[in-house]
Scaffold this motif. Sequence first.
Motif, PDB file in Angstrom:
ATOM      1  N   GLU A   2      -4.281  -5.051  40.903  1.00  0.00           N
ATOM      2  CA  GLU A   2      -4.091  -5.080  39.257  1.00  0.00           C
ATOM      3  C   GLU A   2      -5.238  -6.141  38.884  1.00  0.00           C
ATOM      4  OE1 GLU A   2      -0.247  -6.136  38.401  1.00  0.00           O
ATOM      5  OE2 GLU A   2       0.458  -3.974  38.623  1.00  0.00           O
ATOM      6  N   LYS A   3      -5.967  -6.468  39.695  1.00  0.00           N
ATOM      7  CA  LYS A   3      -7.000  -7.701  39.158  1.00  0.00           C
ATOM      8  C   LYS A   3      -8.057  -7.798  40.376  1.00  0.00           C
ATOM      9  CE  LYS A   3      -6.261 -12.218  39.683  1.00  0.00           C
ATOM     10  NZ  LYS A   3      -5.401 -13.381  39.859  1.00  0.00           N
ATOM     11  N   HIS A   5      -9.641 -10.129  42.377  1.00  0.00           N
ATOM     12  CA  HIS A   5      -9.336 -11.444  43.012  1.00  0.00           C
ATOM     13  C   HIS A   5     -10.822 -12.430  43.072  1.00  0.00           C
ATOM     14  CE1 HIS A   5      -5.259 -10.700  43.961  1.00  0.00           C
ATOM     15  NE2 HIS A   5      -5.510  -9.291  43.928  1.00  0.00           N
ATOM     16  N   THR A  10      -8.032 -10.158  35.507  1.00  0.00           N
ATOM     17  CA  THR A  10      -7.065  -8.631  35.492  1.00  0.00           C
ATOM     18  C   THR A  10      -7.771  -7.518  35.020  1.00  0.00           C
ATOM     19  OG1 THR A  10      -5.858  -9.407  33.491  1.00  0.00           O
ATOM     20  CG2 THR A  10      -4.888 -10.087  35.398  1.00  0.00           C
ATOM     21  N   GLU A  12      -6.144  -5.402  33.167  1.00  0.00           N
ATOM     22  CA  GLU A  12      -5.801  -5.502  31.938  1.00  0.00           C
ATOM     23  C   GLU A  12      -6.536  -6.272  30.859  1.00  0.00           C
ATOM     24  OE1 GLU A  12      -1.858  -7.302  31.588  1.00  0.00           O
ATOM     25  OE2 GLU A  12      -1.490  -6.428  29.653  1.00  0.00           O
ATOM     26  N   LYS A  13      -7.071  -7.363  31.370  1.00  0.00           N
ATOM     27  CA  LYS A  13      -8.057  -8.257  30.497  1.00  0.00           C
ATOM     28  C   LYS A  13      -9.180  -7.445  30.105  1.00  0.00           C
ATOM     29  CE  LYS A  13      -9.218 -12.272  28.559  1.00  0.00           C
ATOM     30  NZ  LYS A  13      -8.662 -12.487  27.294  1.00  0.00           N
TER      31      LYS A  13
END
Length: 59
Positions: A2-3, A5, A10, A12-13
């Motif tokens: 989901e991001k 690393h 993320t 989402e961001k």
Amino acid sequence: MEKCHCAQITFEKIVETAKQQGQDYRDVVKACGAADTCTACKDYLIAYCEQHLQLVSAG
Ligand code: FES
């Protein structure tokens, strides 16, 4: 996944930033350096962004 690393950001961001700034998510990705180190997140990141941005424009 989901991001990213490596870049510590993320997905989402990235989607939110693209929406807020009216930018292509790929430009946001480039600007923050995501998917550019080990590239393990790349496929997930693209799938996530395309799915979420499509949902937004369709809705
Ligand atoms: S996890 Fe995104 S480049 Fe490594």
